[in-house]
Write a protein that holds these residues in place. Structure first.
Motif, PDB file in Angstrom:
ATOM      1  N   MET A   1      46.382  39.404  28.226  1.00  0.00           N
ATOM      2  CA  MET A   1      46.097  40.669  29.441  1.00  0.00           C
ATOM      3  C   MET A   1      45.392  41.598  28.463  1.00  0.00           C
ATOM      4  O   MET A   1      45.664  42.028  27.540  1.00  0.00           O
ATOM      5  N   ASN A   2      44.239  42.163  28.722  1.00  0.00           N
ATOM      6  CA  ASN A   2      43.848  43.420  28.349  1.00  0.00           C
ATOM      7  C   ASN A   2      44.247  44.745  28.618  1.00  0.00           C
ATOM      8  O   ASN A   2      45.291  44.620  29.629  1.00  0.00           O
ATOM      9  N   ARG A   3      44.081  45.817  28.127  1.00  0.00           N
ATOM     10  CA  ARG A   3      44.655  47.022  28.463  1.00  0.00           C
ATOM     11  C   ARG A   3      44.654  47.540  29.770  1.00  0.00           C
ATOM     12  O   ARG A   3      45.412  47.979  30.436  1.00  0.00           O
ATOM     13  N   THR A   4      43.148  47.356  30.386  1.00  0.00           N
ATOM     14  CA  THR A   4      43.156  47.546  31.787  1.00  0.00           C
ATOM     15  C   THR A   4      44.091  47.005  32.626  1.00  0.00           C
ATOM     16  O   THR A   4      44.630  47.347  33.741  1.00  0.00           O
ATOM     17  N   GLU A   5      44.037  45.378  32.427  1.00  0.00           N
ATOM     18  CA  GLU A   5      44.995  44.682  33.362  1.00  0.00           C
ATOM     19  C   GLU A   5      46.389  45.046  33.188  1.00  0.00           C
ATOM     20  O   GLU A   5      47.164  44.960  34.087  1.00  0.00           O
ATOM     21  N   LEU A   6      46.684  45.272  32.036  1.00  0.00           N
ATOM     22  CA  LEU A   6      48.333  45.578  31.796  1.00  0.00           C
ATOM     23  C   LEU A   6      48.434  46.959  32.531  1.00  0.00           C
ATOM     24  O   LEU A   6      49.466  47.039  33.150  1.00  0.00           O
ATOM     25  N   LEU A   7      47.638  48.072  32.413  1.00  0.00           N
ATOM     26  CA  LEU A   7      47.705  49.208  33.282  1.00  0.00           C
ATOM     27  C   LEU A   7      47.999  49.019  34.740  1.00  0.00           C
ATOM     28  O   LEU A   7      48.678  49.640  35.173  1.00  0.00           O
ATOM     29  N   ASN A   8      46.986  48.209  35.134  1.00  0.00           N
ATOM     30  CA  ASN A   8      46.997  47.846  36.498  1.00  0.00           C
ATOM     31  C   ASN A   8      48.412  47.158  36.919  1.00  0.00           C
ATOM     32  O   ASN A   8      48.846  47.480  38.103  1.00  0.00           O
ATOM     33  N   VAL A  10      51.149  47.344  35.588  1.00  0.00           N
ATOM     34  CA  VAL A  10      52.275  48.356  35.420  1.00  0.00           C
ATOM     35  C   VAL A  10      52.158  49.256  36.691  1.00  0.00           C
ATOM     36  O   VAL A  10      53.291  49.500  37.471  1.00  0.00           O
ATOM     37  N   ASP A  11      51.233  49.601  37.202  1.00  0.00           N
ATOM     38  CA  ASP A  11      51.136  50.359  38.621  1.00  0.00           C
ATOM     39  C   ASP A  11      51.515  49.682  39.673  1.00  0.00           C
ATOM     40  O   ASP A  11      52.111  50.083  40.742  1.00  0.00           O
ATOM     41  N   SER A  12      51.342  48.217  39.677  1.00  0.00           N
ATOM     42  CA  SER A  12      51.694  47.484  40.823  1.00  0.00           C
ATOM     43  C   SER A  12      53.225  47.077  40.960  1.00  0.00           C
ATOM     44  O   SER A  12      53.537  46.732  42.038  1.00  0.00           O
ATOM     45  N   VAL A  13      53.933  47.294  39.880  1.00  0.00           N
ATOM     46  CA  VAL A  13      55.549  46.905  39.747  1.00  0.00           C
ATOM     47  C   VAL A  13      55.987  47.913  40.672  1.00  0.00           C
ATOM     48  O   VAL A  13      55.763  48.944  41.026  1.00  0.00           O
ATOM     49  N   GLU A  14      56.998  47.217  41.469  1.00  0.00           N
ATOM     50  CA  GLU A  14      57.891  48.025  42.534  1.00  0.00           C
ATOM     51  C   GLU A  14      59.430  48.156  42.111  1.00  0.00           C
ATOM     52  O   GLU A  14      59.999  48.869  42.856  1.00  0.00           O
ATOM     53  N   LYS A  60      57.507  53.890  34.021  1.00  0.00           N
ATOM     54  CA  LYS A  60      56.042  53.645  34.121  1.00  0.00           C
ATOM     55  C   LYS A  60      55.120  54.643  33.102  1.00  0.00           C
ATOM     56  O   LYS A  60      54.282  53.849  32.389  1.00  0.00           O
ATOM     57  N   PHE A  61      55.282  55.728  33.131  1.00  0.00           N
ATOM     58  CA  PHE A  61      54.515  56.571  32.445  1.00  0.00           C
ATOM     59  C   PHE A  61      54.860  56.264  30.923  1.00  0.00           C
ATOM     60  O   PHE A  61      53.767  56.214  30.137  1.00  0.00           O
ATOM     61  N   ALA A  62      55.905  55.895  30.564  1.00  0.00           N
ATOM     62  CA  ALA A  62      56.306  55.573  29.166  1.00  0.00           C
ATOM     63  C   ALA A  62      55.662  54.210  28.690  1.00  0.00           C
ATOM     64  O   ALA A  62      55.044  54.193  27.536  1.00  0.00           O
ATOM     65  N   VAL A  63      55.753  53.288  29.557  1.00  0.00           N
ATOM     66  CA  VAL A  63      55.298  51.918  29.168  1.00  0.00           C
ATOM     67  C   VAL A  63      53.501  52.053  29.079  1.00  0.00           C
ATOM     68  O   VAL A  63      53.094  51.585  28.304  1.00  0.00           O
ATOM     69  N   LYS A  64      52.890  52.766  30.105  1.00  0.00           N
ATOM     70  CA  LYS A  64      51.468  52.979  30.039  1.00  0.00           C
ATOM     71  C   LYS A  64      51.276  53.817  28.702  1.00  0.00           C
ATOM     72  O   LYS A  64      49.876  53.592  28.260  1.00  0.00           O
TER      73      LYS A  64
END
Length: 73
Positions: A1-8, A10-14, A60-64
């Motif tokens: 995954m590239n950076r954009t895909e990873l950030l998305n 992370v945002d989608s995990v619940e 999520k902030f730390a991971v991003k």
């Protein structure tokens, strides 16, 4: 995954468990900040006074942040 895909992703995990599964699968380097003996980076205490932000959102902030600091598109 590239950076954009990873950030998305992370945002989608619940849940925290989903977030850590993603971290493990993608080998995202998250370092401990709260104890000096836990890593070689300077200590940085977590802000526990902000109760309006959930623990999941803080993680999520730390991971991003880790993704933005280490991944290149």
């Amino acid at each position: 995954m590239n950076r954009t895909e990873l950030l998305n992703a992370v945002d989608s995990v619940e849940s925290i468990s989903e977030l850590f599964a993603l971290v493990q699968k993608e080998k995202i380097d998250i370092r401990m900040h709260s104890f000096t003996s836990a890593s070689n980076i300077p200590p940085k205490m977590l802000d526990l006074t902000d109760t309006q932000v959930s623990p999941l959102e803080k993680l999520k902030f730390a991971v991003k942040s880790a993704i933005n600091n280490t991944r290149y598109d």
